[in-house]
Write a protein that holds these residues in place. Structure first.
Motif, PDB file in Angstrom:
ATOM      1  N   GLU A  71       0.845  -1.190   0.000  1.00 46.78           N
ATOM      2  CA  GLU A  71       0.000   0.000   0.000  1.00 46.78           C
ATOM      3  C   GLU A  71       0.881   1.240   0.000  1.00 46.78           C
ATOM      4  O   GLU A  71       1.887   1.293   0.702  1.00 46.78           O
ATOM      5  CB  GLU A  71      -0.903   0.006   1.230  1.00 46.78           C
ATOM      6  N   LEU A  72       0.511   2.219  -0.814  1.00 43.08           N
ATOM      7  CA  LEU A  72       1.185   3.511  -0.863  1.00 43.08           C
ATOM      8  C   LEU A  72       0.157   4.615  -0.718  1.00 43.08           C
ATOM      9  O   LEU A  72      -0.933   4.520  -1.280  1.00 43.08           O
ATOM     10  CB  LEU A  72       1.885   3.708  -2.211  1.00 43.08           C
ATOM     11  N   ARG A  73       0.513   5.654   0.034  1.00 38.73           N
ATOM     12  CA  ARG A  73      -0.308   6.862   0.098  1.00 38.73           C
ATOM     13  C   ARG A  73       0.199   7.815  -0.985  1.00 38.73           C
ATOM     14  O   ARG A  73       1.377   8.154  -1.006  1.00 38.73           O
ATOM     15  CB  ARG A  73      -0.213   7.514   1.473  1.00 38.73           C
ATOM     16  N   ALA A  74      -0.682   8.209  -1.875  1.00 40.43           N
ATOM     17  CA  ALA A  74      -0.279   9.033  -3.013  1.00 40.43           C
ATOM     18  C   ALA A  74      -0.757  10.465  -2.860  1.00 40.43           C
ATOM     19  O   ALA A  74      -1.652  10.758  -2.077  1.00 40.43           O
ATOM     20  CB  ALA A  74      -0.853   8.439  -4.303  1.00 40.43           C
ATOM     21  N   ASN A  75      -0.127  11.331  -3.625  1.00 40.86           N
ATOM     22  CA  ASN A  75      -0.601  12.697  -3.788  1.00 40.86           C
ATOM     23  C   ASN A  75      -0.418  13.060  -5.252  1.00 40.86           C
ATOM     24  O   ASN A  75       0.194  12.324  -6.012  1.00 40.86           O
ATOM     25  CB  ASN A  75       0.134  13.662  -2.853  1.00 40.86           C
ATOM     26  N   GLU A  76      -0.946  14.188  -5.651  1.00 39.81           N
ATOM     27  CA  GLU A  76      -0.903  14.557  -7.065  1.00 39.81           C
ATOM     28  C   GLU A  76       0.474  15.039  -7.514  1.00 39.81           C
ATOM     29  O   GLU A  76       0.760  15.078  -8.700  1.00 39.81           O
ATOM     30  CB  GLU A  76      -1.970  15.609  -7.359  1.00 39.81           C
ATOM     31  N   ARG A  77       1.350  15.403  -6.582  1.00 43.09           N
ATOM     32  CA  ARG A  77       2.665  15.937  -6.934  1.00 43.09           C
ATOM     33  C   ARG A  77       3.694  14.865  -7.267  1.00 43.09           C
ATOM     34  O   ARG A  77       4.511  15.039  -8.161  1.00 43.09           O
ATOM     35  CB  ARG A  77       3.230  16.763  -5.768  1.00 43.09           C
ATOM     36  N   ASP A  78       3.715  13.793  -6.501  1.00 37.73           N
ATOM     37  CA  ASP A  78       4.807  12.826  -6.586  1.00 37.73           C
ATOM     38  C   ASP A  78       4.453  11.608  -7.423  1.00 37.73           C
ATOM     39  O   ASP A  78       3.426  10.962  -7.210  1.00 37.73           O
ATOM     40  CB  ASP A  78       5.194  12.358  -5.174  1.00 37.73           C
ATOM     41  N   ALA A  79       5.342  11.275  -8.339  1.00 40.56           N
ATOM     42  CA  ALA A  79       5.183  10.059  -9.131  1.00 40.56           C
ATOM     43  C   ALA A  79       5.540   8.848  -8.267  1.00 40.56           C
ATOM     44  O   ALA A  79       6.179   8.968  -7.222  1.00 40.56           O
ATOM     45  CB  ALA A  79       6.096  10.117 -10.350  1.00 40.56           C
ATOM     46  N   VAL A  80       5.138   7.684  -8.715  1.00 35.74           N
ATOM     47  CA  VAL A  80       5.487   6.423  -8.059  1.00 35.74           C
ATOM     48  C   VAL A  80       6.688   5.846  -8.800  1.00 35.74           C
ATOM     49  O   VAL A  80       6.686   5.739 -10.026  1.00 35.74           O
ATOM     50  CB  VAL A  80       4.304   5.425  -8.099  1.00 35.74           C
ATOM     51  N   GLN A  81       7.715   5.494  -8.041  1.00 38.26           N
ATOM     52  CA  GLN A  81       8.905   4.857  -8.600  1.00 38.26           C
ATOM     53  C   GLN A  81       8.815   3.365  -8.295  1.00 38.26           C
ATOM     54  O   GLN A  81       8.902   2.966  -7.138  1.00 38.26           O
ATOM     55  CB  GLN A  81      10.175   5.442  -7.974  1.00 38.26           C
ATOM     56  N   LEU A  82       8.623   2.542  -9.300  1.00 35.47           N
ATOM     57  CA  LEU A  82       8.497   1.096  -9.137  1.00 35.47           C
ATOM     58  C   LEU A  82       9.801   0.427  -9.525  1.00 35.47           C
ATOM     59  O   LEU A  82      10.383   0.746 -10.561  1.00 35.47           O
ATOM     60  CB  LEU A  82       7.365   0.571 -10.023  1.00 35.47           C
ATOM     61  N   SER A  83      10.269  -0.513  -8.689  1.00 33.24           N
ATOM     62  CA  SER A  83      11.481  -1.283  -8.988  1.00 33.24           C
ATOM     63  C   SER A  83      11.168  -2.764  -8.887  1.00 33.24           C
ATOM     64  O   SER A  83      10.465  -3.200  -7.973  1.00 33.24           O
ATOM     65  CB  SER A  83      12.594  -0.949  -7.998  1.00 33.24           C
ATOM     66  N   VAL A  84      11.725  -3.517  -9.836  1.00 29.30           N
ATOM     67  CA  VAL A  84      11.597  -4.978  -9.801  1.00 29.30           C
ATOM     68  C   VAL A  84      12.996  -5.574  -9.739  1.00 29.30           C
ATOM     69  O   VAL A  84      13.939  -5.023 -10.299  1.00 29.30           O
ATOM     70  CB  VAL A  84      10.821  -5.527 -11.026  1.00 29.30           C
ATOM     71  N   PRO A  85      13.162  -6.696  -9.040  1.00 27.46           N
ATOM     72  CA  PRO A  85      14.482  -7.318  -8.971  1.00 27.46           C
ATOM     73  C   PRO A  85      14.822  -8.006 -10.290  1.00 27.46           C
ATOM     74  O   PRO A  85      13.953  -8.272 -11.125  1.00 27.46           O
ATOM     75  CB  PRO A  85      14.325  -8.333  -7.835  1.00 27.46           C
ATOM     76  N   SER A  86      16.085  -8.315 -10.467  1.00 27.00           N
ATOM     77  CA  SER A  86      16.516  -8.973 -11.706  1.00 27.00           C
ATOM     78  C   SER A  86      15.839 -10.329 -11.895  1.00 27.00           C
ATOM     79  O   SER A  86      15.666 -10.778 -13.030  1.00 27.00           O
ATOM     80  CB  SER A  86      18.037  -9.116 -11.739  1.00 27.00           C
ATOM     81  N   ALA A  87      15.426 -10.986 -10.814  1.00 28.02           N
ATOM     82  CA  ALA A  87      14.718 -12.261 -10.947  1.00 28.02           C
ATOM     83  C   ALA A  87      13.408 -12.084 -11.712  1.00 28.02           C
ATOM     84  O   ALA A  87      12.954 -12.998 -12.386  1.00 28.02           O
ATOM     85  CB  ALA A  87      14.432 -12.858  -9.565  1.00 28.02           C
TER      86      ALA A  87
END
Length: 169
Positions: A71-87
């Motif tokens: 779960e993430l709390r969002a706002n209109e200013r900040d983008a979401v940075q998604l990272s996935v592992p090499s697996a």
């Protein structure tokens, strides 16, 4: 003759996909954490989450279903940075973005070893607020009509809750 060539090509695609999925599964099965995690960051907060569903790529009936959801709390200013592992990134993977109107979800598919991170705007001008993010590992299967289709054998999920306390979606 064309049917034989098409059937051979389809079989090659299925075998290649299964091989890639098997590689991803083999890379992660001996991990201390047992299953890979994705991470997402926005507005000073980080969430790491294990899979919602994780199946053996060679037997889609052999699944672990922890149903973990970040779960993430969002706002209109900040983008979401998604990272996935090499697996995950070493296999074909799909990114599903869900917005306030679930019929406006977007789907992006990434080839193996091309992306470890994605920047996701928290608001899309046409789709509205982001309400969820899913990462899926894909397997090609044939159905009863010999059509080939992609089916996720693993999925990670993050729910987006808006800073004003309203949960979208």
């Amino acid at each position: 003759m064309k049917r034989i060539i098409a059937a051979t090509a389809a079989a090659a695609v299925v075998l290649a996909s299964a091989g890639t999925g098997t590689l991803a599964w083999a890379l992660t099965r001996n991990d201390d954490s047992h299953l890979p995690e994705i991470s997402a960051y926005t507005g000073g907060q980080l969430t790491r989450v294990g899979p919602f569903l994780y199946c053996n790529v060679l037997d889609l009936n052999d699944c672990e279903t922890p149903q973990t959801q970040g779960e993430l709390r969002a706002n209109e200013r900040d983008a979401v940075q998604l990272s996935v592992p090499s697996a995950i990134a070493s296999a074909p993977w799909r990114l599903v973005l869900v917005y306030e109107d679930p019929d406006n979800a977007t789907i992006s598919t990434f080839r193996p070893d091309t992306r470890l991170a994605v920047t996701i705007p928290s608001v899309d001008p046409q789709r509205g607020r982001l309400t969820g993010v899913a990462v899926q590992l894909l397997t090609l299967v044939t159905d009863g009509t010999d059509e080939i289709r992609e089916v996720p054998h693993a999925e990670w999920s993050i729910r987006v809750v808006w800073a004003n306390g309203e949960q979208s979606g």
